[in-house]
Motif scaffolding. Structure first.
Motif, mmCIF file in Angstrom:
data_model
loop_
_atom_site.group_PDB
_atom_site.id
_atom_site.type_symbol
_atom_site.label_atom_id
_atom_site.label_comp_id
_atom_site.label_asym_id
_atom_site.label_seq_id
_atom_site.Cartn_x
_atom_site.Cartn_y
_atom_site.Cartn_z
ATOM 1 N N ASN A 130 21.417 -15.063 -16.370
ATOM 2 C CA ASN A 130 21.943 -15.354 -15.038
ATOM 3 C C ASN A 130 22.896 -14.251 -14.581
ATOM 4 O O ASN A 130 22.845 -13.816 -13.429
ATOM 5 N N ALA A 131 23.770 -13.818 -15.498
ATOM 6 C CA ALA A 131 24.743 -12.771 -15.145
ATOM 7 C C ALA A 131 24.001 -11.543 -14.627
ATOM 8 O O ALA A 131 24.370 -10.955 -13.603
ATOM 9 N N LYS A 152 20.851 -11.477 -13.429
ATOM 10 C CA LYS A 152 20.064 -11.803 -12.233
ATOM 11 C C LYS A 152 20.919 -11.823 -10.974
ATOM 12 O O LYS A 152 20.479 -11.413 -9.912
ATOM 13 N N TYR A 153 22.126 -12.376 -11.109
ATOM 14 C CA TYR A 153 22.960 -12.569 -9.910
ATOM 15 C C TYR A 153 24.033 -11.490 -9.769
ATOM 16 O O TYR A 153 25.083 -11.731 -9.174
ATOM 17 N N ILE A 181 30.044 -17.489 -6.843
ATOM 18 C CA ILE A 181 29.586 -18.835 -6.462
ATOM 19 C C ILE A 181 30.677 -19.490 -5.602
ATOM 20 O O ILE A 181 31.831 -19.597 -6.041
ATOM 21 N N ILE A 231 26.193 -26.527 -9.618
ATOM 22 C CA ILE A 231 25.178 -25.630 -10.193
ATOM 23 C C ILE A 231 24.706 -26.055 -11.588
ATOM 24 O O ILE A 231 23.713 -25.548 -12.079
ATOM 25 N N TYR A 240 19.240 -27.501 -9.223
ATOM 26 C CA TYR A 240 20.148 -27.087 -8.161
ATOM 27 C C TYR A 240 20.248 -25.556 -8.138
ATOM 28 O O TYR A 240 20.569 -24.928 -9.133
ATOM 29 N N ILE A 294 21.626 -22.269 -5.495
ATOM 30 C CA ILE A 294 22.356 -21.993 -4.257
ATOM 31 C C ILE A 294 21.398 -21.409 -3.222
ATOM 32 O O ILE A 294 21.333 -21.846 -2.091
ATOM 33 N N ASP A 295 20.627 -20.424 -3.663
ATOM 34 C CA ASP A 295 19.679 -19.787 -2.746
ATOM 35 C C ASP A 295 18.294 -19.957 -3.367
ATOM 36 O O ASP A 295 17.896 -19.185 -4.238
ATOM 37 N N SER A 300 16.389 -17.411 -6.003
ATOM 38 C CA SER A 300 16.286 -17.806 -7.410
ATOM 39 C C SER A 300 14.839 -17.838 -7.858
ATOM 40 O O SER A 300 14.506 -17.426 -8.964
ATOM 41 N N THR A 306 14.187 -21.362 -12.979
ATOM 42 C CA THR A 306 13.604 -22.698 -12.840
ATOM 43 C C THR A 306 14.629 -23.673 -12.257
ATOM 44 O O THR A 306 14.279 -24.783 -11.875
ATOM 45 N N GLY A 307 15.878 -23.283 -12.236
ATOM 46 C CA GLY A 307 16.926 -24.182 -11.747
ATOM 47 C C GLY A 307 17.360 -25.172 -12.821
ATOM 48 O O GLY A 307 18.113 -26.109 -12.546
ATOM 49 N N LEU A 323 21.198 -23.849 -16.330
ATOM 50 C CA LEU A 323 22.581 -24.291 -16.568
ATOM 51 C C LEU A 323 22.662 -25.746 -17.031
ATOM 52 O O LEU A 323 23.595 -26.113 -17.744
ATOM 53 N N PHE A 347 31.663 -17.538 -17.011
ATOM 54 C CA PHE A 347 31.355 -18.834 -17.632
ATOM 55 C C PHE A 347 32.022 -18.831 -19.011
ATOM 56 O O PHE A 347 31.736 -17.959 -19.835
HETATM 57 P P1 ADP Z 1 18.176 -20.571 -12.107
HETATM 58 O O1 ADP Z 1 16.991 -20.679 -12.966
HETATM 59 O O2 ADP Z 1 17.885 -20.766 -10.644
HETATM 60 O O3 ADP Z 1 18.990 -19.345 -12.380
HETATM 61 P P2 ADP Z 1 20.348 -22.081 -13.298
HETATM 62 O O4 ADP Z 1 20.446 -23.530 -13.603
HETATM 63 O O5 ADP Z 1 20.457 -21.134 -14.434
HETATM 64 O O6 ADP Z 1 19.014 -21.882 -12.490
HETATM 65 O O7 ADP Z 1 21.459 -21.734 -12.230
HETATM 66 C C1 ADP Z 1 21.600 -22.553 -11.076
HETATM 67 C C2 ADP Z 1 22.082 -21.748 -9.902
HETATM 68 O O8 ADP Z 1 23.427 -21.324 -10.103
HETATM 69 C C3 ADP Z 1 21.289 -20.446 -9.655
HETATM 70 O O9 ADP Z 1 20.143 -20.675 -8.883
HETATM 71 C C4 ADP Z 1 22.314 -19.603 -8.913
HETATM 72 O O10 ADP Z 1 22.307 -19.953 -7.543
HETATM 73 C C5 ADP Z 1 23.643 -20.046 -9.514
HETATM 74 N N1 ADP Z 1 24.130 -19.139 -10.588
HETATM 75 C C6 ADP Z 1 23.984 -19.285 -11.920
HETATM 76 N N2 ADP Z 1 24.599 -18.299 -12.601
HETATM 77 C C7 ADP Z 1 25.148 -17.492 -11.676
HETATM 78 C C8 ADP Z 1 25.932 -16.283 -11.729
HETATM 79 N N3 ADP Z 1 26.260 -15.713 -12.900
HETATM 80 N N4 ADP Z 1 26.334 -15.743 -10.557
HETATM 81 C C9 ADP Z 1 26.025 -16.316 -9.367
HETATM 82 N N5 ADP Z 1 25.299 -17.458 -9.241
HETATM 83 C C10 ADP Z 1 24.856 -18.034 -10.373
#
Ligand code: ADP
Length: 271
Positions: free
Chosen positions: A162-163, A165-166, A199, A207, A212, A214-215, A219, A225-226, A229, A255
């Motif tokens: 995630n770190a 990706k975002y 976030i 999240i 769930y 955000i976008d 994502s 897959t959402g 987390l 985190f």
């Molecule tokens: P995903 O598979 O969509 O990444 P997660 O359950 O891992 O699903 O994360 C849920 C949502 O939280 C993501 O879709 C994203 O919007 C937000 N998110 C997670 N980690 C980060 C991060 N490190 N920085 C910014 N947004 C994040």
């Protein structure tokens, strides 16, 4: 006598109410259990056809390479991406369905958290480097723990993925592992920090919810897959720990996971 009768009446009526409530809840609980079983079975059954589909696409791609038009090649490539996405989704659903029905156990073993972090660094560094993202590891020389190695690896994998990706190209990702005193007790502290998009405060608690995002568009494009987390939170809770998020939009997110020190002294010597 009147007081005694009132007490007896109260006790009897509470017992009766408890019994009736229990009886009424039983079919509902059974139906929840059946639903969880159904999700677990369905996910399990979907894994085989998906893997067959994936291999079939790869066979066509490699054996028909010369005969395929650019258009067909693109279609196959997209189809493979979709299959891969569905495979992760099915895997994540299966994990959560098993966790919900209590069949997913925490298999603790002795291992060195620092060795695991070096292993993860070897996996992530090249991937992050492709986006000019730096990866820094802050770890002690050694940190023996007694935990589920596979699950802790999965937890760190989710947070690091995630770190990356975002966080925009050129950003920094840090993994920090150490000990932290909280009140009287010492905890193992794992922190994944990024200099990403951040976030918004009103989304921070949500999240961790299933599906769930955000976008949603962004994502999905990134292969999420959402459920990452939600799985991360389950792993932390199954180890008796806590996960905490600190984030500022446009600056980045951290985190932090705190796990109780279940380091068995005898096992420490085995390492
Ligand atoms: P995903 O598979 O969509 O990444 P997660 O359950 O891992 O699903 O994360 C849920 C949502 O939280 C993501 O879709 C994203 O919007 C937000 N998110 C997670 N980690 C980060 C991060 N490190 N920085 C910014 N947004 C994040």
């Amino acid at each position: 006598i009147q007081v005694a009768a009132a007490v007896v009446f109260l006790v009897l009526s509470s017992v009766l109410a408890y019994y009736m409530a229990n009886r009424a809840m039983r079919p509902i609980m059974r139906s929840f259990a059946r639903q969880r079983e159904f999700v677990a079975d369905a996910s399990h059954e979907l894994r085989t056809p998906l893997s067959v589909l994936h291999s079939s696409i790869e066979v066509v791609e490699s054996e028909e390479e010369e005969r395929l038009s650019e258009f067909s090649r693109q279609i196959l490539h997209d189809a493979k991406d979709e299959v891969q996405m569905m495979t992760s989704l099915v895997g994540d659903l299966l994990t959560l369905a098993r966790a919900d029905s209590g069949v997913l156990e925490v298999n603790r073993q002795s291992f060195d958290l620092v060795d695991l972090s070096h292993q993860l660094a070897r996996t992530f560094q090249p991937v992050l480097a492709q986006r000019n993202q730096s990866f820094t590891l802050h770890v002690p020389e050694t940190l023996p723990v007694y935990a589920d190695a596979e699950r802790i690896k999965q937890l760190l994998y989710i947070l690091l993925e995630n770190a990356g990706k975002y966080t925009p190209d050129g950003g920094c990702i840090t993994l920090e592992i150490g000990m932290e005193r909280k009140g009287k007790e010492e905890h193992i502290r794992l922190a994944v920090q990024d200099t990403g998009i951040g976030i918004p405060p009103e989304q921070q608690a949500r999240i961790f919810g299933r599906f769930y995002r955000i976008d949603k568009g962004r994502s999905r494009q990134m292969g999420g897959t959402g459920l990452g987390l939600a799985i991360a939170e389950w792993i932390v809770q199954a180890h008796g720990g806590t996960i905490h998020l600190q984030s500022t939009v446009g600056v980045g997110s951290t985190f932090t996971v705190l796990l109780p020190t279940t380091i068995d002294k005898a096992k420490r010597n085995e390492l």
